[in-house]
Design an enzyme around this catalytic site. Structure first.
Site, PDB file in Angstrom:
ATOM      1  CB  CYS A  43      58.353 -39.986  54.564  1.00 27.62           C
ATOM      2  SG  CYS A  43      59.874 -40.798  55.046  1.00 27.62           S
ATOM      3  CB  CYS A  48      60.809 -43.417  53.375  1.00 29.69           C
ATOM      4  SG  CYS A  48      60.369 -41.893  52.558  1.00 29.69           S
ATOM      5  CE  LYS A  51      61.783 -47.640  50.603  1.00 29.90           C
ATOM      6  NZ  LYS A  51      61.690 -46.545  49.663  1.00 29.90           N
ATOM      7  CE1 TYR A 177      63.729 -41.293  42.415  1.00 29.14           C
ATOM      8  CE2 TYR A 177      64.667 -42.294  44.394  1.00 29.14           C
ATOM      9  CZ  TYR A 177      64.682 -41.310  43.421  1.00 29.14           C
ATOM     10  OH  TYR A 177      65.645 -40.349  43.459  1.00 29.14           O
ATOM     11  CD  GLU A 181      62.373 -47.686  46.671  1.00 29.58           C
ATOM     12  OE1 GLU A 181      63.386 -47.030  46.961  1.00 29.58           O
ATOM     13  OE2 GLU A 181      61.245 -47.390  47.106  1.00 29.58           O
ATOM     14  CG  HIS A 435      91.441 -54.086  52.245  1.00 28.28           C
ATOM     15  ND1 HIS A 435      91.058 -54.126  50.922  1.00 28.28           N
ATOM     16  CD2 HIS A 435      92.008 -55.277  52.546  1.00 28.28           C
ATOM     17  CE1 HIS A 435      91.398 -55.312  50.433  1.00 28.28           C
ATOM     18  NE2 HIS A 435      91.969 -56.026  51.392  1.00 28.28           N
ATOM     19  CD  GLU A 440      89.271 -51.738  49.612  1.00 32.67           C
ATOM     20  OE1 GLU A 440      90.396 -51.280  49.864  1.00 32.67           O
ATOM     21  OE2 GLU A 440      88.944 -52.915  49.864  1.00 32.67           O
TER      22      GLU A 440
HETATM   23  P1  NDP Z   1      58.594 -41.611  39.384  1.00 30.95           P
HETATM   24  O1  NDP Z   1      58.269 -40.271  38.875  1.00 30.95           O
HETATM   25  O2  NDP Z   1      59.921 -41.876  39.976  1.00 30.95           O
HETATM   26  O3  NDP Z   1      58.370 -42.680  38.242  1.00 30.95           O
HETATM   27  C1  NDP Z   1      57.164 -42.765  37.552  1.00 30.95           C
HETATM   28  C2  NDP Z   1      57.303 -43.867  36.539  1.00 30.95           C
HETATM   29  O4  NDP Z   1      56.035 -44.102  35.955  1.00 30.95           O
HETATM   30  C3  NDP Z   1      58.263 -43.542  35.423  1.00 30.95           C
HETATM   31  O5  NDP Z   1      58.952 -44.706  35.093  1.00 30.95           O
HETATM   32  C4  NDP Z   1      57.333 -43.117  34.303  1.00 30.95           C
HETATM   33  O6  NDP Z   1      57.817 -43.427  33.043  1.00 30.95           O
HETATM   34  C5  NDP Z   1      56.133 -43.996  34.552  1.00 30.95           C
HETATM   35  N1  NDP Z   1      54.882 -43.444  34.067  1.00 30.95           N
HETATM   36  C6  NDP Z   1      54.367 -42.221  34.291  1.00 30.95           C
HETATM   37  N2  NDP Z   1      53.161 -42.101  33.717  1.00 30.95           N
HETATM   38  C7  NDP Z   1      52.905 -43.278  33.115  1.00 30.95           C
HETATM   39  C8  NDP Z   1      51.816 -43.779  32.352  1.00 30.95           C
HETATM   40  N3  NDP Z   1      50.762 -43.029  32.116  1.00 30.95           N
HETATM   41  N4  NDP Z   1      51.907 -45.051  31.884  1.00 30.95           N
HETATM   42  C9  NDP Z   1      52.984 -45.804  32.133  1.00 30.95           C
HETATM   43  N5  NDP Z   1      54.045 -45.389  32.843  1.00 30.95           N
HETATM   44  C10 NDP Z   1      53.992 -44.139  33.333  1.00 30.95           C
HETATM   45  O7  NDP Z   1      57.398 -41.928  40.393  1.00 30.95           O
HETATM   46  P2  NDP Z   1      57.209 -42.956  41.561  1.00 30.95           P
HETATM   47  O8  NDP Z   1      55.743 -43.130  41.633  1.00 30.95           O
HETATM   48  O9  NDP Z   1      58.066 -44.158  41.410  1.00 30.95           O
HETATM   49  O10 NDP Z   1      57.735 -42.149  42.814  1.00 30.95           O
HETATM   50  C11 NDP Z   1      57.311 -40.817  43.081  1.00 30.95           C
HETATM   51  C12 NDP Z   1      58.409 -40.027  43.702  1.00 30.95           C
HETATM   52  O11 NDP Z   1      58.568 -40.408  45.050  1.00 30.95           O
HETATM   53  C13 NDP Z   1      59.777 -40.252  43.058  1.00 30.95           C
HETATM   54  O12 NDP Z   1      60.006 -39.403  41.984  1.00 30.95           O
HETATM   55  C14 NDP Z   1      60.723 -40.002  44.180  1.00 30.95           C
HETATM   56  O13 NDP Z   1      61.108 -38.655  44.170  1.00 30.95           O
HETATM   57  C15 NDP Z   1      59.926 -40.317  45.417  1.00 30.95           C
HETATM   58  N6  NDP Z   1      60.378 -41.586  45.990  1.00 30.95           N
HETATM   59  C16 NDP Z   1      61.623 -41.678  46.491  1.00 30.95           C
HETATM   60  C17 NDP Z   1      62.093 -42.862  47.006  1.00 30.95           C
HETATM   61  C18 NDP Z   1      63.471 -42.949  47.546  1.00 30.95           C
HETATM   62  O14 NDP Z   1      64.081 -41.913  47.783  1.00 30.95           O
HETATM   63  N7  NDP Z   1      64.017 -44.148  47.735  1.00 30.95           N
HETATM   64  C19 NDP Z   1      61.244 -44.051  47.053  1.00 30.95           C
HETATM   65  C20 NDP Z   1      59.964 -43.852  46.470  1.00 30.95           C
HETATM   66  C21 NDP Z   1      59.562 -42.659  45.966  1.00 30.95           C
HETATM   67  P3  NDP Z   1      58.786 -42.448  32.204  1.00 30.95           P
HETATM   68  O15 NDP Z   1      60.123 -42.623  32.764  1.00 30.95           O
HETATM   69  O16 NDP Z   1      58.638 -42.949  30.836  1.00 30.95           O
HETATM   70  O17 NDP Z   1      58.227 -41.084  32.374  1.00 30.95           O
END
Ligand code: NDP
Length: 451
Positions: A43, A48, A51, A177, A181, A435, A440
């Site tokens: 993080c 976090c 980023k 996510y 982002e 407001h 709101e």
């Molecule tokens: P996520 O699990 O959120 O998303 C992974 C994405 O990759 C999904 O869209 C998934 O698709 C896709 N995917 C997975 N495997 C493949 C593949 N082999 N080929 C193509 N696409 C694939 O992971 P992130 O890496 O974005 O983030 C990890 C975690 O970190 C998040 O789940 C979140 O909990 C945390 N995080 C939180 C943030 C915040 O609070 N603002 C910011 C960044 C991270 P599909 O949907 O089809 O499975």
């Protein structure tokens, strides 16, 4: 005296590990904290915090576009990407220093090196073996990428945060996510961004209206979203750019390929098998509500446990662990109603159930508002804010609050408190609005969406 060197050994100085170590230390426990990389973890060092600093930086690009409508003109504005990266790194150094002094103040011994479990009470680190009555695994996760030909050419969010050259073209794979982002960040800084997702829409698991609203806005900003697309291979070309083969569609040439396809538990070389700690097929360390693994002296918190991968969750798990084990104050985490934000452009704030999930539980009333934020009446930016409430039709309790629009992450925090208190729609309605704000809208939604 116990026969152990320490009362607690924590492996991993990320958000959860540091919190657990500090709280246990504050109760007089003798704590060793082992970290092989930077203190602060994902993080603070690779997620976090850096980023969000880049998101702030990106925002000025939008402000520069928006300000003309308010009478401002800025001649010759220019942007220096390396300057932002250097400033961001300076802030991370400062934060790491703060973390180190907080640990010192809590009498936590920081051991820099890679910890490896030897048995349920022993960890090998830096050529020596240390023992503790309790061991806490808080090693977090690491980006995971599919093994396609040429994947070694792809970067992850780790490297994306430290690029010294801003790419003119970037292809981002994933729709979670991190992918959305970074797509927003790079686009705001002027890159040509393609976002490749294997399903039809971004942000699986989020409310469908939220997913659609973000897709619309990202597309409006010029991000090329390529749905239902699979990357087959990545080839490096002589000029240093990349050719990406995909199905369906023609090859794409780009300057950088970034994968954000999820994260996997960071357990390699951790010695879990040696200590008899069970790991599931995903590499996750399963724990009970008290964060205990199948071995009574070994505990785990945070991303490695595969529960909810969010910093505040790991912090809470770390706090609960330390309170339970070292302050005789048993506490378990409530995983319901965890708010979260996506710092996309525009950002998302969400807490509670999606409409689809709520409908599976019973009848609901849905309230929805889409409007142009007041600022954009003058800026001229074509951007819509979405606000949505899902209400239990029987109890009138608010089951879900969702927002896509400026300040959504800030706004959702207060709504999460209301939901934690079990607020009803009638109580939302009885609340006086502030407001003129976008927030709101949450207390002025009168007519449900017709069924
Ligand atoms: P996520 O699990 O959120 O998303 C992974 C994405 O990759 C999904 O869209 C998934 O698709 C896709 N995917 C997975 N495997 C493949 C593949 N082999 N080929 C193509 N696409 C694939 O992971 P992130 O890496 O974005 O983030 C990890 C975690 O970190 C998040 O789940 C979140 O909990 C945390 N995080 C939180 C943030 C915040 O609070 N603002 C910011 C960044 C991270 P599909 O949907 O089809 O499975």
């Amino acid at each position: 005296m116990t026969p152990y060197d320490y009362d607690l050994i924590v492996i991993g100085a990320g958000s959860g590990g540091v919190r657990a170590a500090r709280v246990a230390g504050s109760y007089g426990a003798r704590v060793a904290l082992i970290e092989s990389s930077r203190v602060g973890g994902t993080c603070v060092m690779r997620g976090c915090v850096p980023k969000k600093l880049l998101v702030y930086g990106a925002h000025f690009a939008h402000d520069l576009e928006d300000m003309a409508g308010f009478g401002w003109s800025v001649e010759g504005a220019s942007f220096d990407w390396p300057a932002l990266v250097v400033a961001k790194n300076r802030e991370l150094d400062r934060l790491e220093g703060v973390y180190r002094s907080l640990l010192k103040a809590s009498h936590v011994e920081l051991i820099e090196g890679r910890g490896k479990l030897v048995d349920p009470f022993t960890v090998a680190v830096e050529g020596r073996k240390i023992t503790a009555e309790k061991i806490l695994i808080a090693v977090g996760g690491w980006p995971s990428m599919p093994a396609i030909p040429g994947i070694e050419h792809a970067i992850t969010s780790n490297e994306a945060l430290d690029l010294m050259v801003m790419p003119e073209r970037i292809l981002i794979v994933g729709g979670g996510y991190i992918a959305v982002e970074f797509a927003g960040i790079f686009r705001a800084f002027g890159a040509d961004v393609s976002l490749v997702i294997r399903k039809d829409r971004v942000l699986r698991g989020f409310d469908d209206d939220v997913r659609d609203a973000l897709t619309t806005e990202m597309t409006r900003q010029g991000i090329h979203i390529l749905p239902e697309t699979v990357i087959n291979r990545i080839d490096k070309l002589q000029d240093g750019s990349y050719r990406v083969k995909r199905t369906p569609g023609p090859d794409i040439e780009t300057d950088l390929v970034m994968y954000a396809t999820g994260r996997a538990p960071n357990i390699s070389g951790l010695g879990l098998a040696e200590a008899g700690v069970r790991v599931d097929a995903r590499g996750v360390v399963p724990v009970d509500e008290w964060n205990t693994t199948n071995i009574p002296s070994v505990f785990a918190i945070g991303d490695v446990t595969g529960r909810v991968e969010l910093t505040p969750v790991a912090l809470n798990e770390g706090l609960n662990f330390a309170e339970t084990q070292f302050n005789d104050n048993p506490r378990v985490m409530d995983y319901n109603t965890i708010p979260s934000a996506v710092f996309s452009s525009p950002p998302i704030g969400t807490v509670g159930l999606t409409e689809a999930a709520a409908r599976q539980r019973g009848p609901v009333r849905v309230y929805r508002s889409r409007f142009r934020p007041m600022k954009h009446t003058l800026s001229g930016r074509a951007e819509q804010t979405l606000i949505k409430l899902i209400v239990d039709a029987r109890s009138d309790r608010v089951l879900g609050c969702h927002m896509v629009g400026p300040e959504a992450p800030e706004i959702i925090q207060g709504l999460a408190i209301a939901m934690k208190c079990g607020a009803t729609k009638a109580q939302f309605d009885a609340t006086i609005g502030v407001h003129p704000t976008a927030a709101e809208e949450f207390v002025t939604l009168r007519e449900p969406v017709p069924e």
